[in-house]
Design a protein around this motif. Structure first.
Motif, PDB file in Angstrom:
ATOM      1  N   PHE A 190       0.800  -1.220   0.000  1.00 48.29           N
ATOM      2  CA  PHE A 190       0.000   0.000   0.000  1.00 48.29           C
ATOM      3  C   PHE A 190       0.835   1.274   0.000  1.00 48.29           C
ATOM      4  N   PHE A 191       1.973   1.268   0.702  1.00 47.58           N
ATOM      5  CA  PHE A 191       2.765   2.482   0.832  1.00 47.58           C
ATOM      6  C   PHE A 191       4.065   2.436   0.042  1.00 47.58           C
ATOM      7  N   VAL A 192       4.292   1.399  -0.737  1.00 44.03           N
ATOM      8  CA  VAL A 192       5.594   1.201  -1.367  1.00 44.03           C
ATOM      9  C   VAL A 192       5.986   2.361  -2.273  1.00 44.03           C
ATOM     10  N   ASP A 193       5.034   3.008  -2.941  1.00 40.90           N
ATOM     11  CA  ASP A 193       5.349   4.079  -3.880  1.00 40.90           C
ATOM     12  C   ASP A 193       5.061   5.467  -3.331  1.00 40.90           C
ATOM     13  N   PHE A 194       4.863   5.558  -2.024  1.00 43.53           N
ATOM     14  CA  PHE A 194       4.469   6.844  -1.465  1.00 43.53           C
ATOM     15  C   PHE A 194       5.382   7.253  -0.320  1.00 43.53           C
ATOM     16  N   GLU A 195       5.396   8.555  -0.079  1.00 44.21           N
ATOM     17  CA  GLU A 195       6.270   9.116   0.939  1.00 44.21           C
ATOM     18  C   GLU A 195       5.950   8.582   2.331  1.00 44.21           C
ATOM     19  N   GLU A 196       4.689   8.219   2.579  1.00 46.12           N
ATOM     20  CA  GLU A 196       4.326   7.721   3.904  1.00 46.12           C
ATOM     21  C   GLU A 196       5.087   6.464   4.286  1.00 46.12           C
ATOM     22  N   ARG A 197       5.620   5.748   3.318  1.00 49.56           N
ATOM     23  CA  ARG A 197       6.332   4.505   3.641  1.00 49.56           C
ATOM     24  C   ARG A 197       7.484   4.777   4.614  1.00 49.56           C
ATOM     25  N   ILE A 198       8.191   5.884   4.421  1.00 49.92           N
ATOM     26  CA  ILE A 198       9.313   6.217   5.281  1.00 49.92           C
ATOM     27  C   ILE A 198       8.857   6.342   6.730  1.00 49.92           C
ATOM     28  N   TYR A 199       7.715   7.008   6.913  1.00 51.31           N
ATOM     29  CA  TYR A 199       7.222   7.262   8.259  1.00 51.31           C
ATOM     30  C   TYR A 199       6.437   6.067   8.800  1.00 51.31           C
ATOM     31  N   PHE A 200       5.728   5.367   7.935  1.00 55.11           N
ATOM     32  CA  PHE A 200       4.936   4.222   8.371  1.00 55.11           C
ATOM     33  C   PHE A 200       5.830   3.128   8.948  1.00 55.11           C
ATOM     34  N   GLU A 201       6.999   2.921   8.330  1.00 54.79           N
ATOM     35  CA  GLU A 201       7.891   1.874   8.804  1.00 54.79           C
ATOM     36  C   GLU A 201       8.537   2.222  10.140  1.00 54.79           C
ATOM     37  N   GLN A 202       8.395   3.483  10.584  1.00 49.35           N
ATOM     38  CA  GLN A 202       8.876   3.829  11.914  1.00 49.35           C
ATOM     39  C   GLN A 202       8.023   3.187  13.005  1.00 49.35           C
ATOM     40  N   LEU A 203       6.858   2.677  12.621  1.00 54.46           N
ATOM     41  CA  LEU A 203       6.056   1.912  13.580  1.00 54.46           C
ATOM     42  C   LEU A 203       6.774   0.636  14.009  1.00 54.46           C
ATOM     43  N   PHE A 207       9.481   0.589  15.463  1.00 54.78           N
ATOM     44  CA  PHE A 207       9.949   0.856  16.828  1.00 54.78           C
ATOM     45  C   PHE A 207       8.922   0.387  17.848  1.00 54.78           C
ATOM     46  N   PHE A 208       7.640   0.620  17.553  1.00 54.62           N
ATOM     47  CA  PHE A 208       6.581   0.181  18.464  1.00 54.62           C
ATOM     48  C   PHE A 208       6.504  -1.345  18.496  1.00 54.62           C
ATOM     49  N   ALA A 209       6.664  -1.976  17.325  1.00 55.08           N
ATOM     50  CA  ALA A 209       6.644  -3.439  17.265  1.00 55.08           C
ATOM     51  C   ALA A 209       7.803  -4.024  18.071  1.00 55.08           C
ATOM     52  N   MET A 210       8.987  -3.380  17.988  1.00 55.20           N
ATOM     53  CA  MET A 210      10.127  -3.854  18.768  1.00 55.20           C
ATOM     54  C   MET A 210       9.895  -3.663  20.268  1.00 55.20           C
ATOM     55  N   THR A 211       9.224  -2.564  20.610  1.00 53.47           N
ATOM     56  CA  THR A 211       8.894  -2.342  22.022  1.00 53.47           C
ATOM     57  C   THR A 211       7.937  -3.421  22.526  1.00 53.47           C
ATOM     58  N   LEU A 212       6.960  -3.785  21.701  1.00 53.09           N
ATOM     59  CA  LEU A 212       6.057  -4.882  22.074  1.00 53.09           C
ATOM     60  C   LEU A 212       6.829  -6.180  22.266  1.00 53.09           C
ATOM     61  N   SER A 213       7.839  -6.391  21.442  1.00 53.18           N
ATOM     62  CA  SER A 213       8.676  -7.586  21.588  1.00 53.18           C
ATOM     63  C   SER A 213       9.411  -7.569  22.918  1.00 53.18           C
ATOM     64  N   MET A 214       9.928  -6.389  23.307  1.00 57.36           N
ATOM     65  CA  MET A 214      10.599  -6.267  24.601  1.00 57.36           C
ATOM     66  C   MET A 214       9.622  -6.523  25.750  1.00 57.36           C
ATOM     67  N   ILE A 215       8.401  -5.973  25.634  1.00 59.60           N
ATOM     68  CA  ILE A 215       7.386  -6.188  26.665  1.00 59.60           C
ATOM     69  C   ILE A 215       7.046  -7.676  26.777  1.00 59.60           C
ATOM     70  N   ASN A 216       6.963  -8.335  25.625  1.00 59.02           N
ATOM     71  CA  ASN A 216       6.704  -9.770  25.600  1.00 59.02           C
ATOM     72  C   ASN A 216       7.802 -10.533  26.332  1.00 59.02           C
ATOM     73  N   SER A 217       9.057 -10.121  26.103  1.00 58.09           N
ATOM     74  CA  SER A 217      10.189 -10.775  26.759  1.00 58.09           C
ATOM     75  C   SER A 217      10.156 -10.562  28.269  1.00 58.09           C
ATOM     76  N   ILE A 218       9.897  -9.314  28.681  1.00 55.81           N
ATOM     77  CA  ILE A 218       9.835  -9.015  30.119  1.00 55.81           C
ATOM     78  C   ILE A 218       8.681  -9.771  30.776  1.00 55.81           C
ATOM     79  N   ALA A 219       7.557  -9.884  30.049  1.00 57.30           N
ATOM     80  CA  ALA A 219       6.395 -10.599  30.584  1.00 57.30           C
ATOM     81  C   ALA A 219       6.703 -12.067  30.828  1.00 57.30           C
ATOM     82  N   HIS A 220       7.554 -12.666  29.992  1.00 57.75           N
ATOM     83  CA  HIS A 220       7.933 -14.069  30.190  1.00 57.75           C
ATOM     84  C   HIS A 220       8.566 -14.265  31.560  1.00 57.75           C
TER      85      HIS A 220
END
Length: 563
Positions: A483-496, A498-511
């Protein structure tokens, strides 16, 4: 003039390339030249070829790289009246956004290309070969020929002009989906330069790349850029903080899991592998934070020294490796528990329940995931950065990772699909395990052999946390790819991410927290670790008591996991 010594020349990395006031007819002595890149950021990388009255063409089709981008100046003036440029040469100048100054230039009549791509002279749209990749001429699409526009679907480069006007049925320009470059070259029927002060004598070549990213096209609202940047900055800081917390939580978690009471059990051995993977993730991120600091007067994002870019790529590799290995190991735990509950007397269960099997599984999965993450390292493209003004003050060459390249996109998309598949499989296996445990609990009730177990809650929580983390990560790159491959939003959308990595850290701490709250063996191991010295003192005070009792009893209980 003997110029055969220049046949070995392949790279011009400093200074300018100048050829002038000669009687050369072509530059075939440079036919092996591949790179012209100037690392001096104080000036443009210049190519001067002028005042050569017999020079009719360049003849250096081997040239592949000009650089740095946006700082390439090419002057081709006052050569032979029939001086021409090939489509290969024009395509190269357009690719590197060269500032081209030329007189008496045209496109060569020879339509041969070394890459074998088909070149066509445009006469009428209805007779154009639909396999043409490179089209030379003035393309006009109107109500009379708009139904033939499909013939341009394979066109990647246009040398001339494109006009779409007075159409009746055309709804979009989808037939131009392959178009990458447009070069407007003065010859015969092509229009004159609107900026020329002397239109009768001035020749010109305009170079365009109709790319969404370069043209700053937006799928959503362009005014949201500041919002995107703010959210991205906040999520990155949260991710940095989570990396430190995850490290300091998992370090004692690994120490507890390494106790003798636990490391002889298959489930805990696999959890050691998960914990170690999570630590690698944190170490990679923390190393990136400390080793990729920039001078305070350089505000451009993603601009670093070459070594810092490499560190960032290696950090990304550790992230990919740790996420994949922890995901596969968690999936294995769920699958093993499901199989052991359904078939408790199976020989396969007894064989896998041995510590050696557990260590082999951990090492094997981590090696495979490490090999996959290394693909990211070897496929990553590093570019020189010249668009940041502050770099020039440091008189240094700076670099950035090409995160918008096709190879990067494919690798991250595949990794996203793998994450999605693993998370869905984990949920399915978890559901099967919970169902099997419920049936087993009912059987114990009928036999009046009630035995408390937190396994159902444990598996359910781990499944939910992993599903949220991995699914969110996968969704980012799937949407980015389609959806965003040809648009400028791709640069900013992929910054999400960071949130996915934070969820991964939360998952690890929860273990770690889940293990402490729901595993009596884990709590016993923690008590043993904390009061080990006190137990040693008590043992020395009662020499008549066999010291082996203290060491063997935990081993006996560890054979039956409370998970």
């Amino acid at each position: 003039m003997d110029l055969s010594g220049l046949l070995k020349l392949r790279n011009v990395s400093e200074g300018t390339l100048g050829i002038f006031d000669t009687n050369l007819q072509n530059l075939s002595f440079l036919r092996n030249l591949e790179y012209v890149r100037n690392r001096n950021f104080d000036r443009f990388n210049s190519i001067y070829i002028h005042n050569n009255p017999k020079l009719q063409r360049l003849g250096i089709d081997s040239l592949e790289v000009l650089g740095p981008e946006f700082r390439v100046s090419v002057r081709l003036t006052d050569n032979h009246g029939d001086f021409c440029l090939t489509t290969n040469e024009i395509q190269l100048f357009a690719k590197y956004k060269a500032e081209l100054n030329t007189t008496h230039s045209k496109i060569c009549d020879d339509l041969y290309r070394k890459d074998g791509q088909k070149v066509c002279l445009f006469e009428e749209l209805g007779t154009l070969n639909s396999n043409c990749r490179h089209v030379i001429g003035e393309v006009l699409i109107d109500s009379e020929n708009e139904k033939e526009a499909w013939r341009l679907e394979n066109m990647t480069n246009l040398y001339g002009s494109l006009t779409v006007e007075d159409t009746r049925e055309m709804m979009d320009l989808g037939f131009l989906k392959q178009l990458e470059q447009v070069a407007v070259v003065k010859y015969d029927k092509l229009p004159k330069s609107p900026d020329s002060s002397n239109e009768e004598d001035s020749d010109y070549i305009y170079l365009y790349e109709p790319d969404h990213i370069d043209n700053r096209d937006f799928l959503l609202d362009k005014n949201l850029i500041s919002f995107y940047l703010t959210i991205g900055t906040i999520m990155n800081k949260v991710y940095d903080t989570a990396a430190f917390i995850n490290f300091f939580v998992n370090l004692p978690h690994l120490l507890i899991l390494s106790q003798r009471e636990l490391r002889s059990n298959l489930v805990y051995i696999i959890m050691i592998g998960i914990c170690f993977s999570d630590l690698i993730h944190s170490i990679g991120k923390i190393s990136q934070i400390f080793l990729t600091r920039k001078p305070i007067d350089i505000d451009c994002s993603s601009v670093f020294s070459y070594n810092q870019v490499i560190i960032g790529i290696l950090s990304k590799c550790t992230q990919i490796m740790s996420r994949r290995s922890s995901g596969f190991l968690a999936l294995f735990i769920a699958m093993f528990r499901s199989f052991s509950v359904c078939f408790p007397m199976s020989n396969a269960v007894n064989m896998l329940n041995k510590p050696v099997a557990g260590w082999l599984i951990v090492i094997g999965i981590m090696v495979i995931c490490g090999a996959w993450s290394s693909m990211y390292y070897f496929k990553t493209i590093i570019l020189e950065e010249i668009m940041c003004p502050a770099i020039e003050n440091h008189r240094t060459v700076s670099y950035k990772q090409d995160t918008l390249g096709e190879k990067e996109l494919i690798l991250r998309l595949i990794d996203g699909y793998v994450a999605l598949i693993v998370s869905f499989l984990y949920v399915l296996v978890a559901v099967a395990l919970v169902a099997a445990l419920v049936k087993a609990k009912e059987r114990r009730k009928n036999l009046k052999s009630e035995k408390s177990s937190n396994t159902t809650t444990l598996v359910s929580l781990m499944a939910v946390l992993m599903f949220i983390s991995e699914t969110f990560y996968a969704t980012i790159f799937i949407l980015s790819s389609f959806f965003f491959v040809d648009f400028e939003e791709r640069i900013y959308f992929e910054q999400l991410e960071f949130f996915a990595m934070t969820l991964s850290m939360i998952n690890s701490i929860a273990h770690c927290i889940i293990c402490f709250l729901m595993s009596s063996q884990y709590r016993d191991a923690l008590k043993t670790l904390i009061w080990k010295e006190n137990k040693k003192i008590d043992t020395t005070k009662t020499p008549a008591q066999p010291s082996t009792i203290m060491s063997r009893e935990p081993l006996a209980t560890s054979k039956t996991s409370q998970f």
